[in-house]
Each structure stands twice: as structure tokens, then as C-alpha cells.
Design a protein around this motif. Sequence first.
Motif, PDB file in Angstrom:
ATOM      1  N   GLN A 107      66.538  21.517 -17.858  1.00 38.44           N
ATOM      2  CA  GLN A 107      66.255  20.367 -17.069  1.00 38.44           C
ATOM      3  C   GLN A 107      67.609  19.575 -16.699  1.00 38.44           C
ATOM      4  O   GLN A 107      67.831  18.947 -15.622  1.00 38.44           O
ATOM      5  CB  GLN A 107      65.308  19.593 -17.896  1.00 38.44           C
ATOM      6  N   LEU A 108      68.748  19.729 -17.674  1.00 43.11           N
ATOM      7  CA  LEU A 108      69.700  19.239 -17.418  1.00 43.11           C
ATOM      8  C   LEU A 108      70.486  19.686 -15.996  1.00 43.11           C
ATOM      9  O   LEU A 108      70.753  18.988 -15.128  1.00 43.11           O
ATOM     10  CB  LEU A 108      70.765  19.420 -18.442  1.00 43.11           C
ATOM     11  N   ARG A 109      70.363  21.135 -16.108  1.00 49.10           N
ATOM     12  CA  ARG A 109      70.905  21.814 -15.144  1.00 49.10           C
ATOM     13  C   ARG A 109      70.333  21.552 -13.639  1.00 49.10           C
ATOM     14  O   ARG A 109      70.694  21.144 -12.605  1.00 49.10           O
ATOM     15  CB  ARG A 109      70.630  23.524 -15.331  1.00 49.10           C
ATOM     16  N   GLU A 110      68.904  21.503 -13.573  1.00 50.16           N
ATOM     17  CA  GLU A 110      68.176  21.142 -12.368  1.00 50.16           C
ATOM     18  C   GLU A 110      68.526  19.872 -12.093  1.00 50.16           C
ATOM     19  O   GLU A 110      68.504  19.233 -10.850  1.00 50.16           O
ATOM     20  CB  GLU A 110      66.599  21.420 -12.592  1.00 50.16           C
ATOM     21  N   GLY A 111      68.638  18.932 -13.019  1.00 51.18           N
ATOM     22  CA  GLY A 111      68.888  17.364 -12.665  1.00 51.18           C
ATOM     23  C   GLY A 111      70.262  17.188 -11.886  1.00 51.18           C
ATOM     24  O   GLY A 111      70.302  16.666 -11.027  1.00 51.18           O
ATOM     25  N   ALA A 112      71.093  18.191 -12.404  1.00 46.73           N
ATOM     26  CA  ALA A 112      72.368  17.949 -11.836  1.00 46.73           C
ATOM     27  C   ALA A 112      72.421  18.492 -10.484  1.00 46.73           C
ATOM     28  O   ALA A 112      73.224  18.070  -9.675  1.00 46.73           O
ATOM     29  CB  ALA A 112      73.322  18.948 -12.824  1.00 46.73           C
ATOM     30  N   ARG A 113      71.712  19.535 -10.370  1.00 43.35           N
ATOM     31  CA  ARG A 113      71.767  20.114  -8.889  1.00 43.35           C
ATOM     32  C   ARG A 113      71.336  19.181  -7.986  1.00 43.35           C
ATOM     33  O   ARG A 113      71.506  19.190  -6.811  1.00 43.35           O
ATOM     34  CB  ARG A 113      70.781  21.557  -8.965  1.00 43.35           C
ATOM     35  N   ALA A 114      70.167  18.347  -8.530  1.00 44.17           N
ATOM     36  CA  ALA A 114      69.644  17.468  -7.540  1.00 44.17           C
ATOM     37  C   ALA A 114      70.443  16.267  -7.151  1.00 44.17           C
ATOM     38  O   ALA A 114      69.984  15.286  -6.610  1.00 44.17           O
ATOM     39  CB  ALA A 114      68.258  16.987  -8.071  1.00 44.17           C
ATOM     40  N   GLY A 115      71.622  16.135  -7.994  1.00 45.39           N
ATOM     41  CA  GLY A 115      72.419  15.219  -7.805  1.00 45.39           C
ATOM     42  C   GLY A 115      72.105  13.815  -8.812  1.00 45.39           C
ATOM     43  O   GLY A 115      72.560  12.895  -8.545  1.00 45.39           O
ATOM     44  N   SER A 116      71.203  13.937  -9.534  1.00 48.75           N
ATOM     45  CA  SER A 116      70.770  12.816 -10.444  1.00 48.75           C
ATOM     46  C   SER A 116      70.914  13.399 -12.054  1.00 48.75           C
ATOM     47  O   SER A 116      71.184  14.599 -12.397  1.00 48.75           O
ATOM     48  CB  SER A 116      69.292  12.518 -10.383  1.00 48.75           C
ATOM     49  N   VAL A 117      71.114  12.316 -12.942  1.00 49.89           N
ATOM     50  CA  VAL A 117      71.402  12.688 -14.431  1.00 49.89           C
ATOM     51  C   VAL A 117      70.049  12.351 -15.008  1.00 49.89           C
ATOM     52  O   VAL A 117      69.408  11.553 -15.010  1.00 49.89           O
ATOM     53  CB  VAL A 117      72.269  11.673 -15.020  1.00 49.89           C
ATOM     54  N   ALA A 118      69.744  13.694 -15.679  1.00 48.95           N
ATOM     55  CA  ALA A 118      68.475  13.775 -16.289  1.00 48.95           C
ATOM     56  C   ALA A 118      68.565  12.884 -17.624  1.00 48.95           C
ATOM     57  O   ALA A 118      67.378  12.478 -18.006  1.00 48.95           O
ATOM     58  CB  ALA A 118      68.055  15.111 -16.499  1.00 48.95           C
ATOM     59  N   ALA A 119      69.577  12.907 -18.382  1.00 48.72           N
ATOM     60  CA  ALA A 119      69.576  12.162 -19.553  1.00 48.72           C
ATOM     61  C   ALA A 119      71.153  11.544 -19.787  1.00 48.72           C
ATOM     62  O   ALA A 119      71.870  11.884 -19.114  1.00 48.72           O
ATOM     63  CB  ALA A 119      69.448  13.304 -20.827  1.00 48.72           C
ATOM     64  N   ASP A 120      71.165  10.851 -20.893  1.00 48.89           N
ATOM     65  CA  ASP A 120      72.282   9.970 -21.143  1.00 48.89           C
ATOM     66  C   ASP A 120      72.929  10.746 -22.332  1.00 48.89           C
ATOM     67  O   ASP A 120      74.221  10.874 -22.622  1.00 48.89           O
ATOM     68  CB  ASP A 120      72.299   8.666 -21.469  1.00 48.89           C
ATOM     69  N   VAL A 121      72.049  11.045 -23.168  1.00 51.42           N
ATOM     70  CA  VAL A 121      72.463  11.636 -24.619  1.00 51.42           C
ATOM     71  C   VAL A 121      71.818  12.950 -24.746  1.00 51.42           C
ATOM     72  O   VAL A 121      70.435  13.256 -24.614  1.00 51.42           O
ATOM     73  CB  VAL A 121      72.225  10.647 -25.811  1.00 51.42           C
ATOM     74  N   GLY A 165      80.617  21.280 -17.386  1.00 56.99           N
ATOM     75  CA  GLY A 165      81.141  20.119 -16.933  1.00 56.99           C
ATOM     76  C   GLY A 165      80.118  18.842 -17.368  1.00 56.99           C
ATOM     77  O   GLY A 165      80.170  17.726 -16.678  1.00 56.99           O
ATOM     78  N   MET A 166      78.997  19.146 -17.793  1.00 50.76           N
ATOM     79  CA  MET A 166      77.964  18.116 -18.090  1.00 50.76           C
ATOM     80  C   MET A 166      77.940  17.422 -19.228  1.00 50.76           C
ATOM     81  O   MET A 166      77.231  16.334 -19.084  1.00 50.76           O
ATOM     82  CB  MET A 166      76.528  19.107 -18.041  1.00 50.76           C
ATOM     83  N   VAL A 167      78.619  17.723 -20.203  1.00 55.24           N
ATOM     84  CA  VAL A 167      78.676  16.666 -21.242  1.00 55.24           C
ATOM     85  C   VAL A 167      80.342  16.498 -21.780  1.00 55.24           C
ATOM     86  O   VAL A 167      80.929  17.293 -21.430  1.00 55.24           O
ATOM     87  CB  VAL A 167      77.851  17.180 -22.479  1.00 55.24           C
ATOM     88  N   LEU A 168      80.398  15.538 -22.490  1.00 56.49           N
ATOM     89  CA  LEU A 168      81.886  15.083 -22.947  1.00 56.49           C
ATOM     90  C   LEU A 168      81.737  15.098 -24.538  1.00 56.49           C
ATOM     91  O   LEU A 168      80.981  14.560 -24.981  1.00 56.49           O
ATOM     92  CB  LEU A 168      82.316  13.661 -22.542  1.00 56.49           C
ATOM     93  N   ARG A 169      82.709  15.847 -25.079  1.00 51.12           N
ATOM     94  CA  ARG A 169      83.283  15.732 -26.307  1.00 51.12           C
ATOM     95  C   ARG A 169      82.192  15.853 -27.353  1.00 51.12           C
ATOM     96  O   ARG A 169      81.938  14.940 -27.990  1.00 51.12           O
ATOM     97  CB  ARG A 169      84.147  14.570 -26.743  1.00 51.12           C
ATOM     98  N   PRO A 170      81.174  16.934 -27.471  1.00 50.70           N
ATOM     99  CA  PRO A 170      80.311  17.097 -28.388  1.00 50.70           C
ATOM    100  C   PRO A 170      80.624  17.098 -29.805  1.00 50.70           C
ATOM    101  O   PRO A 170      81.815  17.457 -30.159  1.00 50.70           O
ATOM    102  CB  PRO A 170      79.600  18.375 -28.019  1.00 50.70           C
ATOM    103  N   VAL A 171      79.990  16.647 -30.836  1.00 60.32           N
ATOM    104  CA  VAL A 171      80.336  16.705 -32.183  1.00 60.32           C
ATOM    105  C   VAL A 171      79.196  17.152 -33.030  1.00 60.32           C
ATOM    106  O   VAL A 171      77.899  16.425 -32.686  1.00 60.32           O
ATOM    107  CB  VAL A 171      80.682  15.212 -32.586  1.00 60.32           C
ATOM    108  N   VAL A 172      79.314  17.848 -34.083  1.00 61.01           N
ATOM    109  CA  VAL A 172      78.053  18.416 -34.903  1.00 61.01           C
ATOM    110  C   VAL A 172      77.667  16.886 -35.780  1.00 61.01           C
ATOM    111  O   VAL A 172      78.624  16.540 -36.589  1.00 61.01           O
ATOM    112  CB  VAL A 172      78.446  19.413 -35.622  1.00 61.01           C
ATOM    113  N   PHE A 173      76.493  16.833 -35.958  1.00 62.12           N
ATOM    114  CA  PHE A 173      76.044  15.372 -36.542  1.00 62.12           C
ATOM    115  C   PHE A 173      75.115  16.035 -37.867  1.00 62.12           C
ATOM    116  O   PHE A 173      74.866  14.986 -38.464  1.00 62.12           O
ATOM    117  CB  PHE A 173      75.362  14.269 -35.666  1.00 62.12           C
ATOM    118  N   ALA A 174      74.774  17.131 -37.588  1.00 67.50           N
ATOM    119  CA  ALA A 174      73.799  17.395 -38.855  1.00 67.50           C
ATOM    120  C   ALA A 174      73.814  19.033 -38.865  1.00 67.50           C
ATOM    121  O   ALA A 174      74.048  19.684 -37.950  1.00 67.50           O
ATOM    122  CB  ALA A 174      72.367  17.025 -38.484  1.00 67.50           C
TER     123      ALA A 174
END
Lengths: 262, 353, 266
Positions: free
Chosen positions: C77-91, C107-116
Motif C-alpha cells: 500500500q505504501l508503494r502504491e501510494g507513492a506511485r500515485a504521488g500521495s503519502v499513505a501513512a506517516d508512521v 527512499g520511503m522511510v527515514l532512519r528506522p529503529v527497532v522498538f520491540a
Amino acid sequence: MRSPRSALALGLALPGAALLGLPLVALVWKAPWSRAVELLAEPGALTALRLSLVSSMVAAALTVVLGLPLAWVQARVAYRGSGLVRALITLPIVLPPVSGGVALLLAFGRRGLVGQWLDRGLGLGLPFTPAGVVLAQTFVALPFLVLTTEAGLRALDTRLEHAARTLGASRAEVFRRVTLPLLAPSLAAGAALSWARALGEFGATITFAGNVAGRTQTLPLAVFLALQGDPESAVVLSLVLVAVSVAVLVGLRRHWAPGLVR
Amino acid sequence: MTAGLSAAVGARVGELRLDVALDALPGEVVAVVGPNGAGKSSLLRALAGLVPLCAGRVVMGDTVLEDAATGHRLAPERRPVGVAFQDRLLFPHLSALDNVAFGLRCRGVRRAEARRRAAEWLDRLGVGHRAVSRPATLSGGEAQRVALARALAVEPALLLLDEPLSALDVEARAALRRELRPLMAGAGVAVLVTHDPLEAMTLAGRLVVLEHGRVVQHGTPREVAERPRSPWVAELVGVNLLAGQGRDGGVELAEGGWLAAPGAGRGQVLAVVHPRAVAVHRRPPEGSPRNVWTGRAEAVELLGDRARVRVALDGRPPLVAEVTPAAVTDLALDDGGEVWVTVKATEVRVFPA
Amino acid sequence: MTGPARPCRRWVTLVTAALVATGCGGQGEPGGPTRLVVFAAASLTEAFEALASDFEAAHPGVVVDLHLAGTPTLVFQLREGARAGSVAADVVATADDASMRDLVEAGMVLRPVVFARNRLAIAVPPGNPAGVGGVADLGRPGLRVALADPAVPAGRYTEEVLARAGVEVHRPSREPSVKAVATRIELGEADAGVVYVTDVRAARGRLEAVAIPGAGVVARYPIAVTAGTEQRQAAEAFVAFVRSASGQEVLAGAGFLASAGEPVPG
């Protein structure tokens, strides 16, 4: 030179045709033809295809066995509650397939109303088995057979049956030699529709029968799961479904759509 | 016990109450005639077993086909009947040959033998060359012949024909009528329903007239023609029928007027005047005929070498006169002008009602 | 304007106003609530529902729109959103490193971090009617087993566990998500299956766990802010909340293992 009226008719029909045709065109256009053979050769794909074909054919046959008497009663016998039964027959069409699957689980699952006796008494479980697939498919496809056949029975001239009786045919012979042959086109059309519906069935199958490779993983299920990991595989498998359906329906058109055959 | 048909049919078909007694000896052809809705087809269907009796009994030879009193009822397929329906009702999915063979096969005849006999019957009815055709491709006349062959092929003890020639044009009807006579002369009883007087007269040995579910008259064709008992029958046989009270020398007509007729007895009577006995004039006639009336010519019907003119008479029932076509022109009968009508008293036949 | 036309005009105004009101969401509109779209893997369902409501309570004016699905579906879904030029999610929070790595590469996310982190366990109906003692028992012929499909991370982890133990399961039903596996066992249609320990905890007594001994395979959950988000402040606040002590407490309560907060290996 087309008359303006037929041009208008064509124009009005275009949006409907486009709605049906464009997704199909897109499927063919965007298919990864270079990988097609490789993807199809995967054992899971062929197994799923075989399971789909076999189960849908068995399901279609079952709909005839179960549906013909039902259609007969609805068309020929006047009884109280026939309206209710008609609603019941239409139910699987209206019910979302997944809901149908849930209902089937509650009835025939290992803890279901009937299923629990099957499980405890006979050790017979329907979910996770090809029989469960057939059950789910039969459930969703039955209405198509019943409604088409019922219409065919109503359209039949019962006076022909009277004529047969005066010639010496018993009721069974009348059914065998007159009613059934005259009903054959409607029956075939109903069976074709019910087979097509069974082949494409997904929601009730995955909910009730589960997704066991080689036993309950039909082609539609394979497509769904492929979409998760390998979308290109999903496209190719979908094309296979389309191709098989079209091949069978077109090949049999003389039997189930005689009006269309020139 | 005679080996024929003995039927007392009491049945309800929709709004109609059927109450008919019908007897026939083997080899007899009985024509059942009557106006539309009289119950003719219903009678046939009751004899065939398609309509249950609520009273009465049908016996064919030694076999009791149905007895309302005991509740005994033979299903249609167990009855020795053969039916040719008004709408033919040929099986659309079978060829003409297989249609005709159907009854034989149901009675246990092997396929090859059944087909052979069916082919013979088709030949006898002149449609052997259409044996392999489907009913949809047959013309009306051909289909009618196949339907007849189908009923005849089972050689039934009781042959029931419902308007067998109705869908044919005049010539085809005449041709088939001629062919049918010898074919129907089998050992069984034939009951024929028709509204065509010529058919009834030429094919049947006896006539039964039905009106509103009841028999109003029966007898040989000649008896019925000479003494029609209802306007419908009179129309059927093509005569003028008048009802009234007999007096010395004539009849006081129920609908008004006096008809001079010697030999008219007392009491309720029926008077028959053949159209040929009715003469039409444009001027007051000479001589002293006893029956002279004025009126207006209403309808003229040309029938080949004859013409029938319906004349509305002042103060009395109308009469149908038969004249030559030339007379129609000579007398200018279609201008609606006043005419004189005479009937010789001696040509009026009166009999008790 | 003539009489009949006036009410017509009023209707038009009303309908237009309604459309405008629904069309413009709370996104970035001054005076309206901030809407934060959070994609989270199915196995995070209960934990993230709690985290979302806690976050909303702490940050009035922010509404968390939680979307839960199998990790591949989220990625798709994130990929499809990016193709359509919109952002599907914030986090986005996935159930494995590999998927997050793909997103980083795209290039769709910034600096991921393991949280659990999470551990796998064998789930059985209460009372363990089939008497499943360990991973080896899963290979018993005749046992009805449900497993997550390898298309989802839980399925891949399961395959690793089975491979390591040298066990081949007889005709398992491959479910599209680990939650579907749990449901299958809860309904009694499967005798056993492999799920996360958190799923057993979330089932509140409808499932029992049979531990998988040894180190077991540990699932790692990274979280990241999407590159195209328009709610950067709120998104980063959410991520911080998840990693905070109170967030970690919620996760621990659901059965997750703590993580050192290490970045996702590139």
C-alpha cells in the motif's frame, strides 16, 4: 452504413463493455510474459490449478444433484413457505462469501452444529480437506443452478407432458424422455454458471476449508497469497484462471448459450 | 356387455360443469360438436384421464377406466387411448419419426420395430418424406398429419381427436378429410371434436351436440340436420330455425309474427325453413303466398355458386335466404333498400320442440 | 430570482458546504485535529491500539488512524501510494527488518529503529487436547496444523524454526496472517499452530502456549517515519512515545521483548 439508432445503441453499450473489458486488457497488457513460464511451472501453481478444476467440476455436479429437485419443487409444487425457500435459495448470492464461510464453519466446522457430530462420531472433518472446498463451492454456486433451472421448468409447456402420458408414458418416462431433454439447455446454462462461480470462489473457501497446499489451496487462494509476496505471480495465476474459464465457457457455448451460437 | 365405449362424465373444469353421457360401439365415429366453451375439449381430456371425474363412470370394453363412486382411476398412460391434440403438441426435440414412434416405444416396442411402424404410418398420412424433420420445420398441415399419425400409431381402442383439421386451409382440410375416413375405420371407437359441420357430417356416424357442458341433441348427422334443436345447431347445418307456439295452420313465433305452416301441431314447436325456400323480391310479389314480409337486406355472403342473404324483417326474427350471385346484382340487394320476402307454407317443416 | 429557484439555490449552497467540509480533512487545517496515519503489522494489534489511545490522551488535538495488516500488505500500500504521488501513512512499523530495508532502499522511510522484539511459540487450544509437547510434535501425521504463510514475516520466522528443528509439518494450512493462525486454533479447526507469544497473550485464555525451547528465532520490529509525511512533528513524537518508557511498558505488557533500540542494519 449504420443507422443513427444502432450507433446510439452501440454508444450506450460501450461503458458497460469497457467496464468488463478494460481490467481484462490490463491483465494481459501488464503480465510479466518473460517470467510466465517460470512462474507457472512452480509445482504449487499446477497443483492449485488441478485442485480448482476438479473441485469446481465436482461442485457443479453436486449443484445439479441437489438443485434440480429444489428447482422442481419451486416450479411445479405450490406450497406454503415457498417464498421463504426462494429467499433461502438467493441467500448465498447476497451473502458476502467470507460471511458464508463463517456460517459454514459454524455449521460444519469441527465444533459446528452438524460438524461436531461428524467429527466425534465418524472422525470426519471437512475443513482442511478437499471435501470442504467442494462444500464451500457448492454452497455459493447452488443458487445459480436452481434459479436458472427453475426458470426453464416454468417455461416448459406442461401440455407436452400430458400428451406424453396419453401416449403411454409413465411419470418417470415423461420426465426422462420429454421433460429432461427439453430442460437440458436451461440445466446446462445453470451448470455452466454454477461451475464458473465455483471456480472463482475464494472467500468462503479460505475461511472454511483453509489454505492447505495440495488439498485446499485453489487457484484463487494461490493468487491472493501470491499478491502478498510475488505480485507478478499473482498476475500470471489470474491470467490462467481467466484463460481456463474462457476456454471452457466458449467451448461449451453450444450447450449453455444456444441462442448465441449462429 | 358391448365392447365399446360407455361413458358418463361428470366433471368440473374451471367454471364449467360437464355432464355428458356418451356411448359408442366399436368401429363407430362420434363427432362432438358445439359452440366455443361448450366443454368439448374438456370432455376429451376427461376421457383421456387428464381431468378427474367428480361423478360418473367411463368403461371401455371390459375395462373400467374410471369410476367416481369407487374412486377407481386409471392413469392416462394405462388407458387404451390415443389423442391428437388441437395444438398438435409434437415433441420439439424429436424428429417426426421419433414423435410417432414415441407411443410405441412407451408400450415396449423395440426401437427399430417402432421406427419401422412409425414410418409406415407417416407414409399412410402422406408425410413419410418428412420423417427426419423436426416439428419446428414442418408446415401446419404436415405437423397436423404427424400428430394424427402419432395418435393412430398406437392403434388405440379409443381414438380421441380434438379439432384435428382446424389449422388447415380449406383445400388441405378437404384432402385430409378424405384420407382420414379409411384410416379411422379401425376396430376401435373414435371420438372427434370439431366445429366444422362438414367434418362432422362426413366423418362421423353419430353427432353429439354440447352446449354449456350438457348434451342438447344427439343422433345421426341426418337426424340432427333435419331437426335441429338449438340455434347453434341450426347455424351449423345452415337452416333457419324458429321457435314458437303451434296453432292450426301455423306457428305463432316466440319473437313475434305468424308463420303459416300446414300440419303444425299444438304446443311448443320448432319450425325449420331452409334458405332455399326463402324468396327475395324488390317489389311486392304477385300471387298470394301466405308468408309475405318486408324488411331490409343486411348481410350478403358469397359462397361459390351460391349467395346467402340475411334479411332483417319488421317485427319478426330475421331470415337467411339463399339466392344466386346473379340475383344479388340484379336485385341490388346490397343497397340496403326495402325488400319483400316470401316463404311457401308447404316448405316449412314443423316438429315438436 | 424567481420563487422556485431560491430554495434550489439554498440546496446547492448546503450541499457544496457539506462536500467542502468532508473533503477537507483535519490534515494540516488550522483549527482542526491533526490526523496521524500509522501502519502497523498485524501482530502489533493489541499493543498499538493501546499505544494509540495513550498517545491521543497525552496529545489532545491529535487523532491516530491505525491501519493493521500483514507486513507485505502495508508495504504494497505504501508503494502504491507513492506511485500515485500521495503519502499513505506517516508512521510505519513492520514485523521484520527485511521489509523495512526495502522501504529504506526505496527512499520511503527515514532512519528506522527497532522498538520491540517478539518470540515465536506453539499455540494450542485450552487444555492442549492433541497433546502437543514441542516443535517435534508438529510433524505428527494426522495433526491439523495452521502456520502463517511465508509471504508474511511470521511465516518466514516459522520456517526458520522448523528448519532448525528438522521438522516437516504434514499438510499445514497456510494462513495469510499470524492472526488468522490464531483464529484457526481458537475455532478448534487446527490442533496447533505457530504464532507470536504476544498473540497467545492477546487471546486471553482462548489459547495456550507451548514454549519453543532454545534461543528460538527472535522477530525484530522496526518503526520509522515516512519520507513524505506532512505531519513530521506528530510522527516523530509518536515514534518517540513508542520508544519511551511508558510505550515500552505497554509493549512489555502485551508480551513483547524489549529491544536495545538499535537502528536497522542497512
